[in-house]
Design a protein around this motif. Sequence first.
Motif, PDB file in Angstrom:
ATOM      1  N   ALA A 146       2.485  -5.350 -36.479  1.00 33.83           N
ATOM      2  CA  ALA A 146       1.468  -5.357 -37.528  1.00 33.83           C
ATOM      3  C   ALA A 146       0.050  -5.426 -36.965  1.00 33.83           C
ATOM      4  CB  ALA A 146       1.701  -6.536 -38.471  1.00 33.83           C
ATOM      5  N   ARG A 147      -0.097  -5.711 -35.674  1.00 33.82           N
ATOM      6  CA  ARG A 147      -1.428  -5.912 -35.102  1.00 33.82           C
ATOM      7  C   ARG A 147      -1.865  -4.789 -34.175  1.00 33.82           C
ATOM      8  NH1 ARG A 147      -3.071 -11.521 -35.324  1.00 33.82           N
ATOM      9  NH2 ARG A 147      -1.489 -12.782 -36.384  1.00 33.82           N
ATOM     10  N   VAL A 148      -0.965  -3.846 -33.856  1.00 37.44           N
ATOM     11  CA  VAL A 148      -1.311  -2.758 -32.939  1.00 37.44           C
ATOM     12  C   VAL A 148      -0.909  -1.413 -33.528  1.00 37.44           C
ATOM     13  CG1 VAL A 148      -1.153  -4.174 -30.852  1.00 37.44           C
ATOM     14  CG2 VAL A 148       0.887  -2.964 -31.688  1.00 37.44           C
ATOM     15  N   ASP A 149      -1.600  -0.380 -33.093  1.00 40.71           N
ATOM     16  CA  ASP A 149      -1.221   0.996 -33.388  1.00 40.71           C
ATOM     17  C   ASP A 149      -0.569   1.580 -32.147  1.00 40.71           C
ATOM     18  OD1 ASP A 149      -2.231   1.138 -36.026  1.00 40.71           O
ATOM     19  OD2 ASP A 149      -4.263   1.424 -35.236  1.00 40.71           O
ATOM     20  N   PRO A 192       0.563 -15.457 -31.868  1.00 42.34           N
ATOM     21  CA  PRO A 192      -0.053 -14.674 -30.793  1.00 42.34           C
ATOM     22  C   PRO A 192      -0.975 -15.515 -29.924  1.00 42.34           C
ATOM     23  CG  PRO A 192      -0.089 -13.439 -32.844  1.00 42.34           C
ATOM     24  CD  PRO A 192       0.393 -14.819 -33.186  1.00 42.34           C
ATOM     25  N   ASN A 193      -0.856 -15.315 -28.602  1.00 41.22           N
ATOM     26  CA  ASN A 193      -1.687 -16.067 -27.662  1.00 41.22           C
ATOM     27  C   ASN A 193      -2.420 -15.170 -26.675  1.00 41.22           C
ATOM     28  OD1 ASN A 193       0.326 -15.338 -25.819  1.00 41.22           O
ATOM     29  ND2 ASN A 193       1.376 -17.311 -25.973  1.00 41.22           N
ATOM     30  N   LEU A 194      -2.436 -13.852 -26.960  1.00 42.73           N
ATOM     31  CA  LEU A 194      -3.192 -12.900 -26.151  1.00 42.73           C
ATOM     32  C   LEU A 194      -4.048 -12.045 -27.079  1.00 42.73           C
ATOM     33  CD1 LEU A 194      -0.463 -11.663 -23.619  1.00 42.73           C
ATOM     34  CD2 LEU A 194      -2.423 -13.133 -23.104  1.00 42.73           C
ATOM     35  N   ALA A 195      -5.298 -11.826 -26.677  1.00 46.60           N
ATOM     36  CA  ALA A 195      -6.229 -11.078 -27.511  1.00 46.60           C
ATOM     37  C   ALA A 195      -6.749  -9.856 -26.766  1.00 46.60           C
ATOM     38  CB  ALA A 195      -7.406 -11.968 -27.925  1.00 46.60           C
ATOM     39  N   CYS A 196      -7.178  -8.859 -27.526  1.00 41.91           N
ATOM     40  CA  CYS A 196      -7.798  -7.667 -26.965  1.00 41.91           C
ATOM     41  C   CYS A 196      -9.192  -8.013 -26.453  1.00 41.91           C
ATOM     42  CB  CYS A 196      -7.859  -6.570 -28.029  1.00 41.91           C
ATOM     43  SG  CYS A 196      -9.170  -6.840 -29.253  1.00 41.91           S
ATOM     44  N   PRO A 197      -9.904  -7.087 -25.785  1.00 41.20           N
ATOM     45  CA  PRO A 197     -11.230  -7.413 -25.259  1.00 41.20           C
ATOM     46  C   PRO A 197     -12.228  -7.866 -26.320  1.00 41.20           C
ATOM     47  CG  PRO A 197     -10.402  -5.431 -24.214  1.00 41.20           C
ATOM     48  CD  PRO A 197      -9.430  -5.767 -25.307  1.00 41.20           C
ATOM     49  N   SER A 198     -11.994  -7.501 -27.591  1.00 40.18           N
ATOM     50  CA  SER A 198     -12.901  -7.914 -28.663  1.00 40.18           C
ATOM     51  C   SER A 198     -12.504  -9.256 -29.273  1.00 40.18           C
ATOM     52  CB  SER A 198     -12.947  -6.846 -29.760  1.00 40.18           C
ATOM     53  OG  SER A 198     -13.464  -5.634 -29.252  1.00 40.18           O
ATOM     54  N   GLY A 199     -11.411  -9.844 -28.783  1.00 35.69           N
ATOM     55  CA  GLY A 199     -11.001 -11.156 -29.260  1.00 35.69           C
ATOM     56  C   GLY A 199     -10.015 -11.157 -30.404  1.00 35.69           C
ATOM     57  N   HIS A 200      -9.444 -10.002 -30.747  1.00 33.20           N
ATOM     58  CA  HIS A 200      -8.467  -9.944 -31.828  1.00 33.20           C
ATOM     59  C   HIS A 200      -7.072 -10.247 -31.285  1.00 33.20           C
ATOM     60  CE1 HIS A 200     -11.554  -6.803 -33.236  1.00 33.20           C
ATOM     61  NE2 HIS A 200     -11.793  -7.921 -33.900  1.00 33.20           N
ATOM     62  N   ARG A 233      -5.253  -2.737 -33.603  1.00 33.49           N
ATOM     63  CA  ARG A 233      -5.405  -2.089 -34.906  1.00 33.49           C
ATOM     64  C   ARG A 233      -6.796  -2.290 -35.485  1.00 33.49           C
ATOM     65  NH1 ARG A 233      -0.403  -1.967 -38.898  1.00 33.49           N
ATOM     66  NH2 ARG A 233       0.176  -0.603 -37.174  1.00 33.49           N
ATOM     67  N   ARG A 234      -7.469  -3.352 -35.082  1.00 34.84           N
ATOM     68  CA  ARG A 234      -8.776  -3.648 -35.671  1.00 34.84           C
ATOM     69  C   ARG A 234      -9.926  -2.941 -34.963  1.00 34.84           C
ATOM     70  NH1 ARG A 234      -9.396  -9.970 -36.715  1.00 34.84           N
ATOM     71  NH2 ARG A 234     -11.320  -9.165 -37.668  1.00 34.84           N
ATOM     72  N   CYS A 235      -9.858  -2.850 -33.631  1.00 39.48           N
ATOM     73  CA  CYS A 235     -10.992  -2.254 -32.916  1.00 39.48           C
ATOM     74  C   CYS A 235     -10.622  -1.017 -32.116  1.00 39.48           C
ATOM     75  CB  CYS A 235     -11.640  -3.284 -31.994  1.00 39.48           C
ATOM     76  SG  CYS A 235     -10.616  -3.770 -30.582  1.00 39.48           S
ATOM     77  N   GLY A 236      -9.332  -0.723 -31.969  1.00 40.85           N
ATOM     78  CA  GLY A 236      -8.913   0.476 -31.257  1.00 40.85           C
ATOM     79  C   GLY A 236      -8.801   0.338 -29.758  1.00 40.85           C
ATOM     80  N   ALA A 237      -9.078  -0.825 -29.188  1.00 38.55           N
ATOM     81  CA  ALA A 237      -9.006  -1.003 -27.735  1.00 38.55           C
ATOM     82  C   ALA A 237      -7.576  -0.828 -27.244  1.00 38.55           C
ATOM     83  CB  ALA A 237      -9.528  -2.382 -27.351  1.00 38.55           C
ATOM     84  N   ARG A 238      -7.422  -0.145 -26.121  1.00 38.12           N
ATOM     85  CA  ARG A 238      -6.085   0.023 -25.535  1.00 38.12           C
ATOM     86  C   ARG A 238      -5.665  -1.276 -24.876  1.00 38.12           C
ATOM     87  NH1 ARG A 238      -3.572   1.929 -20.686  1.00 38.12           N
ATOM     88  NH2 ARG A 238      -5.593   2.104 -19.659  1.00 38.12           N
ATOM     89  N   VAL A 239      -4.449  -1.711 -25.159  1.00 37.57           N
ATOM     90  CA  VAL A 239      -3.980  -3.000 -24.648  1.00 37.57           C
ATOM     91  C   VAL A 239      -2.666  -2.885 -23.875  1.00 37.57           C
ATOM     92  CG1 VAL A 239      -5.215  -4.435 -26.313  1.00 37.57           C
ATOM     93  CG2 VAL A 239      -2.982  -3.473 -26.934  1.00 37.57           C
ATOM     94  N   SER A 240      -2.206  -1.672 -23.619  1.00 38.81           N
ATOM     95  CA  SER A 240      -0.991  -1.510 -22.815  1.00 38.81           C
ATOM     96  C   SER A 240      -1.103  -0.278 -21.950  1.00 38.81           C
ATOM     97  CB  SER A 240       0.259  -1.404 -23.696  1.00 38.81           C
ATOM     98  OG  SER A 240       0.433  -0.079 -24.163  1.00 38.81           O
ATOM     99  N   ALA A 241      -0.379  -0.305 -20.851  1.00 40.12           N
ATOM    100  CA  ALA A 241      -0.166   0.893 -20.059  1.00 40.12           C
ATOM    101  C   ALA A 241       0.842   1.783 -20.789  1.00 40.12           C
ATOM    102  CB  ALA A 241       0.365   0.506 -18.683  1.00 40.12           C
ATOM    103  N   PRO A 242       0.994   3.046 -20.391  1.00 39.93           N
ATOM    104  CA  PRO A 242       2.038   3.876 -21.007  1.00 39.93           C
ATOM    105  C   PRO A 242       3.414   3.258 -20.792  1.00 39.93           C
ATOM    106  CG  PRO A 242       0.491   5.244 -19.798  1.00 39.93           C
ATOM    107  CD  PRO A 242       0.163   3.818 -19.439  1.00 39.93           C
ATOM    108  N   VAL A 243       4.205   3.206 -21.864  1.00 35.70           N
ATOM    109  CA  VAL A 243       5.552   2.641 -21.801  1.00 35.70           C
ATOM    110  C   VAL A 243       6.520   3.600 -22.469  1.00 35.70           C
ATOM    111  CG1 VAL A 243       4.894   0.211 -21.656  1.00 35.70           C
ATOM    112  CG2 VAL A 243       5.068   1.290 -23.898  1.00 35.70           C
ATOM    113  N   GLU A 244       7.730   3.650 -21.938  1.00 38.96           N
ATOM    114  CA  GLU A 244       8.789   4.495 -22.471  1.00 38.96           C
ATOM    115  C   GLU A 244       9.898   3.609 -23.021  1.00 38.96           C
ATOM    116  OE1 GLU A 244       9.204   8.382 -19.944  1.00 38.96           O
ATOM    117  OE2 GLU A 244       8.947   6.687 -18.601  1.00 38.96           O
TER     118      GLU A 244
END
Length: 228
Positions: free
Chosen positions: A126-129, A98-106, A13-24
Amino acid sequence: MSARWSASTFHCRRCGARVSAPVEEVLLAEPVFFTAEGAANDPRFEPRGSLEPGTLWRASPEQFGRELDLLVHPDSAVDLTPCGDWIGCCGPAGGDGPNLACPSGHPVATRVADCHTADFVAFARARVDERPAAAPSAGRVVVIGEPPIVRVQQLVAALHGCLGVTAWHDDDFEALVLDHTTSPGEPVRIYWVDAAASQRAGVPVARALAAFACARRTHGGVTALIPK
């Protein structure tokens, strides 16, 4: 594949980096899909099956808490690095935020993988879009429910047919899926059109879904029953 079969990806949510593969999304009332050494020690978990790669289960805050509400298979989390407290016995227990961060460290997600827990990655709502994405293309796609399934016999026949199971298991869904997992074949995603209408008609939707969730991975891929 019809455009209506869509998936989601999660982005920081903070930097827009994708953090998951497509999920259904897989609709289940209870989390029957967990598996890990020692998971049977926790009465909330049934260690018979696992949440498949490429699928998502939305937990309510009452079930796992607000930081553990978008659960995916660990293979469906991408470009994440450990952060925060990685506390546990044989792996992270996930009880310290939380114990995993996006590439920007969020911080965006929590890995739960201790010897006495289930094994999953949970993104915090609350932390992802969540953004729409194309459904995974690997494997065979089957659509059932057209015409609508309003009797259990219709569902039994449809599943036997699309899975290529020759033995007749009637409405023993676990035996039916197990028969498929022990025979050669390819990964299958089965889309159940208007499963809600089938449920209103008395078709045992939850029991069929649970059988597929417990089947785990088959033939090097996923056999998943996905209600739409």
